[in-house]
Design a protein around this motif. Structure first.
Motif, PDB file in Angstrom:
ATOM      1  N   ILE A 481     -13.367  -5.769  -4.274  1.00 49.36           N
ATOM      2  CA  ILE A 481     -12.683  -6.466  -5.370  1.00 49.36           C
ATOM      3  C   ILE A 481     -11.388  -7.036  -4.810  1.00 49.36           C
ATOM      4  CG2 ILE A 481     -11.553  -6.256  -7.604  1.00 49.36           C
ATOM      5  CD1 ILE A 481     -13.466  -4.021  -8.305  1.00 49.36           C
ATOM      6  N   VAL A 482     -11.225  -8.344  -4.944  1.00 59.50           N
ATOM      7  CA  VAL A 482     -10.017  -9.025  -4.456  1.00 59.50           C
ATOM      8  C   VAL A 482      -9.281  -9.599  -5.656  1.00 59.50           C
ATOM      9  CG1 VAL A 482      -9.114 -10.861  -3.011  1.00 59.50           C
ATOM     10  CG2 VAL A 482     -11.079  -9.530  -2.235  1.00 59.50           C
ATOM     11  N   LEU A 483      -8.067  -9.071  -5.909  1.00 64.55           N
ATOM     12  CA  LEU A 483      -7.250  -9.508  -7.044  1.00 64.55           C
ATOM     13  C   LEU A 483      -5.850  -9.926  -6.587  1.00 64.55           C
ATOM     14  CD1 LEU A 483      -8.297  -6.708  -9.562  1.00 64.55           C
ATOM     15  CD2 LEU A 483      -8.806  -9.133  -9.788  1.00 64.55           C
ATOM     16  N   LYS A 484      -5.718 -10.393  -5.373  1.00 67.16           N
ATOM     17  CA  LYS A 484      -4.398 -10.774  -4.866  1.00 67.16           C
ATOM     18  C   LYS A 484      -3.898 -12.044  -5.554  1.00 67.16           C
ATOM     19  CE  LYS A 484      -6.324 -13.189  -0.861  1.00 67.16           C
ATOM     20  NZ  LYS A 484      -6.387 -13.242   0.617  1.00 67.16           N
ATOM     21  N   ILE A 507     -10.156  -2.659  -2.119  1.00 67.06           N
ATOM     22  CA  ILE A 507      -9.419  -3.290  -3.215  1.00 67.06           C
ATOM     23  C   ILE A 507      -8.206  -3.996  -2.616  1.00 67.06           C
ATOM     24  CG2 ILE A 507      -8.075  -2.935  -5.316  1.00 67.06           C
ATOM     25  CD1 ILE A 507      -9.790  -0.556  -5.968  1.00 67.06           C
ATOM     26  N   ASP A 508      -8.059  -5.271  -2.962  1.00 64.66           N
ATOM     27  CA  ASP A 508      -6.915  -6.054  -2.496  1.00 64.66           C
ATOM     28  C   ASP A 508      -6.072  -6.420  -3.719  1.00 64.66           C
ATOM     29  OD1 ASP A 508      -5.074  -7.737  -1.361  1.00 64.66           O
ATOM     30  OD2 ASP A 508      -6.537  -8.970  -0.290  1.00 64.66           O
ATOM     31  N   LEU A 509      -4.874  -5.783  -3.807  1.00 59.98           N
ATOM     32  CA  LEU A 509      -3.942  -6.051  -4.901  1.00 59.98           C
ATOM     33  C   LEU A 509      -2.650  -6.663  -4.376  1.00 59.98           C
ATOM     34  CD1 LEU A 509      -4.466  -2.737  -6.915  1.00 59.98           C
ATOM     35  CD2 LEU A 509      -5.215  -5.008  -7.592  1.00 59.98           C
ATOM     36  N   SER A 510      -2.745  -7.395  -3.302  1.00 62.15           N
ATOM     37  CA  SER A 510      -1.562  -7.997  -2.698  1.00 62.15           C
ATOM     38  C   SER A 510      -0.940  -9.043  -3.618  1.00 62.15           C
ATOM     39  CB  SER A 510      -1.934  -8.651  -1.366  1.00 62.15           C
ATOM     40  OG  SER A 510      -2.478  -7.710  -0.483  1.00 62.15           O
ATOM     41  N   TYR A 511       0.389  -9.168  -3.503  1.00 61.64           N
ATOM     42  CA  TYR A 511       1.144 -10.214  -4.199  1.00 61.64           C
ATOM     43  C   TYR A 511       0.905 -10.182  -5.704  1.00 61.64           C
ATOM     44  CZ  TYR A 511       1.678 -11.776   0.585  1.00 61.64           C
ATOM     45  OH  TYR A 511       1.961 -11.815   1.938  1.00 61.64           O
ATOM     46  N   ASN A 512       1.117  -8.984  -6.276  1.00 66.34           N
ATOM     47  CA  ASN A 512       1.145  -8.816  -7.718  1.00 66.34           C
ATOM     48  C   ASN A 512       2.538  -8.319  -8.118  1.00 66.34           C
ATOM     49  OD1 ASN A 512      -1.640  -9.126  -9.307  1.00 66.34           O
ATOM     50  ND2 ASN A 512      -2.109  -8.482  -7.218  1.00 66.34           N
ATOM     51  N   LYS A 513       2.626  -7.548  -9.196  1.00 63.51           N
ATOM     52  CA  LYS A 513       3.914  -7.048  -9.688  1.00 63.51           C
ATOM     53  C   LYS A 513       3.925  -5.526  -9.739  1.00 63.51           C
ATOM     54  CE  LYS A 513       4.952 -11.171 -12.450  1.00 63.51           C
ATOM     55  NZ  LYS A 513       5.313 -11.680 -13.804  1.00 63.51           N
ATOM     56  N   LEU A 514       3.376  -4.903  -8.726  1.00 64.53           N
ATOM     57  CA  LEU A 514       3.288  -3.446  -8.684  1.00 64.53           C
ATOM     58  C   LEU A 514       4.596  -2.851  -8.166  1.00 64.53           C
ATOM     59  CD1 LEU A 514      -0.296  -3.121  -7.141  1.00 64.53           C
ATOM     60  CD2 LEU A 514       0.339  -3.125  -9.560  1.00 64.53           C
ATOM     61  N   ILE A 529      -5.187  -2.682   0.088  1.00 64.02           N
ATOM     62  CA  ILE A 529      -4.226  -3.695   0.541  1.00 64.02           C
ATOM     63  C   ILE A 529      -3.232  -3.926  -0.594  1.00 64.02           C
ATOM     64  CG2 ILE A 529      -3.947  -6.000   1.499  1.00 64.02           C
ATOM     65  CD1 ILE A 529      -6.914  -5.949   2.218  1.00 64.02           C
ATOM     66  N   LEU A 530      -1.960  -3.637  -0.318  1.00 63.59           N
ATOM     67  CA  LEU A 530      -0.900  -3.763  -1.326  1.00 63.59           C
ATOM     68  C   LEU A 530       0.262  -4.588  -0.784  1.00 63.59           C
ATOM     69  CD1 LEU A 530      -0.955  -0.048  -2.539  1.00 63.59           C
ATOM     70  CD2 LEU A 530      -1.863  -2.016  -3.758  1.00 63.59           C
ATOM     71  N   ILE A 531      -0.012  -5.522   0.085  1.00 65.72           N
ATOM     72  CA  ILE A 531       1.033  -6.323   0.730  1.00 65.72           C
ATOM     73  C   ILE A 531       1.717  -7.222  -0.300  1.00 65.72           C
ATOM     74  CG2 ILE A 531       1.443  -8.110   2.467  1.00 65.72           C
ATOM     75  CD1 ILE A 531      -0.973  -7.017   3.990  1.00 65.72           C
ATOM     76  N   GLY A 532       3.039  -7.393  -0.150  1.00 71.12           N
ATOM     77  CA  GLY A 532       3.770  -8.396  -0.922  1.00 71.12           C
ATOM     78  C   GLY A 532       3.994  -8.041  -2.369  1.00 71.12           C
ATOM     79  N   ASN A 558       7.154  -4.744   1.177  1.00 65.01           N
ATOM     80  CA  ASN A 558       7.474  -4.125  -0.106  1.00 65.01           C
ATOM     81  C   ASN A 558       8.926  -3.635  -0.075  1.00 65.01           C
ATOM     82  OD1 ASN A 558       5.086  -3.827  -2.147  1.00 65.01           O
ATOM     83  ND2 ASN A 558       4.155  -3.550  -0.121  1.00 65.01           N
ATOM     84  N   LYS A 559       9.257  -2.659  -0.924  1.00 64.72           N
ATOM     85  CA  LYS A 559      10.631  -2.158  -1.021  1.00 64.72           C
ATOM     86  C   LYS A 559      10.671  -0.642  -0.870  1.00 64.72           C
ATOM     87  CE  LYS A 559      12.228  -5.965  -3.958  1.00 64.72           C
ATOM     88  NZ  LYS A 559      12.888  -6.343  -5.243  1.00 64.72           N
ATOM     89  N   LEU A 560       9.863  -0.121   0.036  1.00 65.97           N
ATOM     90  CA  LEU A 560       9.802   1.319   0.251  1.00 65.97           C
ATOM     91  C   LEU A 560      11.077   1.834   0.917  1.00 65.97           C
ATOM     92  CD1 LEU A 560       6.119   1.713   1.452  1.00 65.97           C
ATOM     93  CD2 LEU A 560       7.105   2.735  -0.606  1.00 65.97           C
ATOM     94  N   THR A 561      11.547   2.967   0.407  1.00 63.88           N
ATOM     95  CA  THR A 561      12.706   3.651   0.982  1.00 63.88           C
ATOM     96  C   THR A 561      12.299   5.067   1.374  1.00 63.88           C
ATOM     97  OG1 THR A 561      13.466   4.427  -1.176  1.00 63.88           O
ATOM     98  CG2 THR A 561      14.276   2.264  -0.420  1.00 63.88           C
ATOM     99  N   ASP A 562      13.214   5.784   2.003  1.00 58.42           N
ATOM    100  CA  ASP A 562      12.926   7.162   2.406  1.00 58.42           C
ATOM    101  C   ASP A 562      12.662   8.045   1.195  1.00 58.42           C
ATOM    102  OD1 ASP A 562      13.307   6.289   4.940  1.00 58.42           O
ATOM    103  OD2 ASP A 562      15.299   7.172   5.196  1.00 58.42           O
ATOM    104  N   ASP A 563      13.352   7.790   0.126  1.00 60.40           N
ATOM    105  CA  ASP A 563      13.162   8.607  -1.075  1.00 60.40           C
ATOM    106  C   ASP A 563      11.835   8.301  -1.763  1.00 60.40           C
ATOM    107  OD1 ASP A 563      15.629   9.714  -0.636  1.00 60.40           O
ATOM    108  OD2 ASP A 563      16.676   8.287  -1.952  1.00 60.40           O
ATOM    109  N   GLY A 564      11.248   7.164  -1.469  1.00 64.14           N
ATOM    110  CA  GLY A 564      10.017   6.784  -2.146  1.00 64.14           C
ATOM    111  C   GLY A 564       8.755   7.357  -1.511  1.00 64.14           C
TER     112      GLY A 564
END
Length: 678
Positions: A481-484, A507-514, A529-532, A558-564
């Protein structure tokens, strides 16, 4: 005395009559030709069907029997009843509408019968012209004649018994070699189709009749002289390759006198010329052909070229200016399996309702980059792949894809389709569909009524905001399923949307609002795939329920930090993960758990804010003697890590511990430079 006087007078009268007859032989022959042509024209009119329109008749070609002398024997070849001279065909073998034929520029109805030449009958059968000729058996007699209205010669005892109603072989030879009078004949160029003509040419060389010499020594010498003269004329004819012209009356008189002296067949002045096979219309410039393929890419065509080849299986017409496809466009190539009409200007009104129906073997149809507003109708049920990307499709009703039970691949990207104009029953007839591409449309939800056989679904670049619980209820075989490039948020993905899918692996969920990695992912998932996105957090145990386990996880940009990232964020993937991409985030240190990934081969941590790499964070710490007995299996298991990217961070390479990367198999694939500085 009176009796002798009467005999003398009779002889004088007969001599005068013979002399006058010789002087007028040429006009009489012309008259006989006119009478013969009128008789043939009237007789051939009787073969014409009542439904057939009146048409002009071609130049008459009547049988000739050219002879060739070899040594002292005579060989005869019967020509015209099979070969019909040396003309080329002008029949159009391309089928017309409703089975009509086109003969010499005129439309003939289906089953129409006509006679284009004497002793030839033609039939229009389902758009093709079929002609038949009268076959004559060779005769072994010194003199033959053809009675008026007949096609075959018969034996004659004496040549003097001929009258105006019977034409001898002398006149036949003249007719076959002369051009008709302009006032007497209508010029037309009609021949039979190529297969019939070729068969006739093969029969020319097989029907040979041998004649034994029965004349005296004196007549034999005359015949040899005449044969030598004719062979010289024949050689000159082959050298020049010019059409045969009519003889002068004086030459005809000499030839007639020689025939009367010999009492044998008249020797023609030329050998029979074999009729060349009729070739198909030449392809337009810019086209090329192979055994079963015709390619006309960017050939500036404005219509589909008229091709007649039942062996053709592939036709490539990409990049032209074709606007229409008529119902008869593919009638001459009924065995096509693949047609590519991409990048033309074809419109939906320009496609005939039955344009593709006759293609009973068609498997692939490409119509990308045209101007279609709906899917063509009456497509053959043999189709396995259809591509109509980048058109103007704005609707698919419940009958738009009917009878396509063998269709495996359907691509409809780059159109104006949405859940509002695609019927929930549109995909119901597709009993074999496994690959569906609907990207770059205007869907806001997953389309309804997806086939149960579907394995791969591509919905990238739409406006999808929600994945409901029922959208994949009937697609138990779905694998990809590709939903990018949509507008999905994690809370708009229903918990039961796909968690029970047993075959869903990618599953490709790249470039959404996750904002975080979605929960309730399928148990069988291998590729995520969760790029972008805007992901800041990987929840703990989010992969823990997966079997056999996640293998590929891409979280770049993405915006991953150490706390995440929790110490148990990758739990469940320790023994399965092969590739982990965490590049282009906001990490300041190497995340926990990487040292537990025994099958990891590719690790990307570049373009973050990492300042140091602790010795046990990427490679597992060395086993001590106290733990040796409990960790014997792990000791024998070697690391598979091959590529590590740490460039574009803030690492001071000179301060790295020499034991930071003991599991790296090759330092050539260990990238540390360049690094950023404050």
């Amino acid at each position: 005395m009176q009796t002798s006087s009467l005999a003398c007078c009779f002889l004088l009268v007969s001599l005068c009559f013979d002399f006058s007859q010789n002087e007028t032989s040429a006009p009489l022959r012309k008259q006989r030709r006119r009478m013969r042509y009128r008789g043939l024209r009237s007789s051939s009119a009787g073969h014409r069907s009542p439904r057939e329109p009146r048409m002009k008749l071609p130049d008459p070609v009547v049988p000739s029997i050219p002879l060739v002398n070899f040594d002292d024997s005579v060989m005869g070849v019967f020509d015209s009843l099979i070969g019909l001279g040396g003309h080329e065909s002008s029949y159009s073998v391309l089928p017309g509408k409703k089975g009509h034929c086109i003969a010499n520029g005129m439309i003939m109805y289906d089953k129409a019968v006509w006679s284009p030449k004497p002793c030839i009958t033609c039939l229009c059968s389902k758009g093709k012209v079929i002609c038949d000729t009268t076959m004559c058996h060779p005769l072994k007699c010194p003199q033959t004649v053809i009675p008026e209205g007949e096609c075959c010669p018969v034996c004659s005892d004496t040549a003097s018994s001929l009258d105006s109603s019977i034409i001898s072989l002398d006149d036949i030879s003249e007719l076959s070699g002369d051009s008709p009078e302009p006032n007497d004949l209508d010029n037309a160029n009609v021949l039979s189709p190529a297969p019939t003509q070729t068969k006739k040419d093969e029969q020319l060389g097989t029907e040979v009749v041998e004649f034994k010499e029965k004349e005296s020594h004196k007549k034999d010498k005359k015949r040899k002289r005449k044969s030598k003269k004719n062979r010289q004329k024949s050689k000159a004819h082959h050298r020049e390759k010019k059409p045969i012209t009519r003889k002068d009356p004086a030459e005809e008189e000499i030839q007639d006198e020689s025939d009367e002296d010999d009492g044998t067949f008249k020797m023609p002045s030329h050998f029979p010329i074999p009729v060349p096979p009729i070739e198909a219309p030449p392809l337009p410039s810019g086209c090329s052909t192979s055994d079963t393929t015709v390619s006309c890419i960017n050939a500036k065509l404005t219509q589909i070229p008229p091709i007649s080849d039942p062996d053709l299986t592939s036709l490539d017409l990409t990049g032209n200016s074709i606007t229409t496809i008529s119902d008869e466009a593919f009638n001459g190539i009924p065995n096509l399996e693949w047609i590519d009409l991409s990048k033309n200007n074809i419109t939906s009104p320009g496609i005939g309702p039955q344009a593709f129906k006759s293609l009973k073997k068609l498997k692939r149809l490409y119509l990308d980059g045209n101007m279609l507003v709906h899917i063509p109708t009456a497509l053959p049920s043999t189709l396995e792949e259809i591509k109509i990307n980048d058109n103007h499709l704005h609707a698919i009703d419940e009958d738009g894809l009917q009878d396509l039970k063998n269709l495996v691949t359907l691509e409809l990207e780059g159109n104006k389709l949405s859940e509002a104009n695609v019927s929930p029953l549109a995909f119901y007839p597709l009993k074999s569909l496994s690959y569906l591409r609907l990207g770059r449309n205007k869907f806001r939800i997953i389309p309804q009524g997806l086939p149960a056989t579907l394995e791969e679904l591509y919905l990238e670049n739409n406006q999808i905001e929600e994945v409901s619980e029922i959208c994949f209820n009937h697609t138990r075989n779905i694998n990809v399923i590709v939903l990018k490039h949509n507008k999905l948020e994690e809370h708009r993905i229903a918990p039961l949307a796909w968690i029970n899918q047993e075959n869903l692996e990618s599953i490709d969920l790249s470039y959404n609002k996750l904002y975080h990695v979605p929960s309730y992912l399928p148990k069988s998932l291998l590729h995520l795939i969760l790029i972008g996105n805007q992901i800041e957090r990987i929840p703990g145990y989010v992969f823990g329920h997966m079997k056999p386990g996640l293998e590929y996880l891409y979280l770049s940009f993405n915006k991953l930090t150490d706390d995440g990232i929790d110490p148990v964020s990758f739990f469940g993937a320790y023994h399965s993960l092969r590739e982990l991409f965490l590049d282009h985030n906001e990490l300041k240190s190497v995340p926990f758990g990487i040292d537990e990934m025994r099958k990891l081969r590719f690790l990307r941590l570049n373009n973050n804010k990492i300042r140091t790499v602790p010795p046990e964070r990427i490679c597992k710490a060395h086993i001590t003697d106290d733990d040796h007995e409990n960790s014997e299996e792990e000791e024998n298991e070697e690391s598979l890590l091959e590529h590590v990217h740490l460039e574009n961070n803030y690492i001071k390479t000179r301060q790295l511990s020499p034991h930071a990367f003991p599991c790296i198999r090759s330092y050539c694939s260990f990238v540390l430079k360049p690094q950023k500085s404050k």
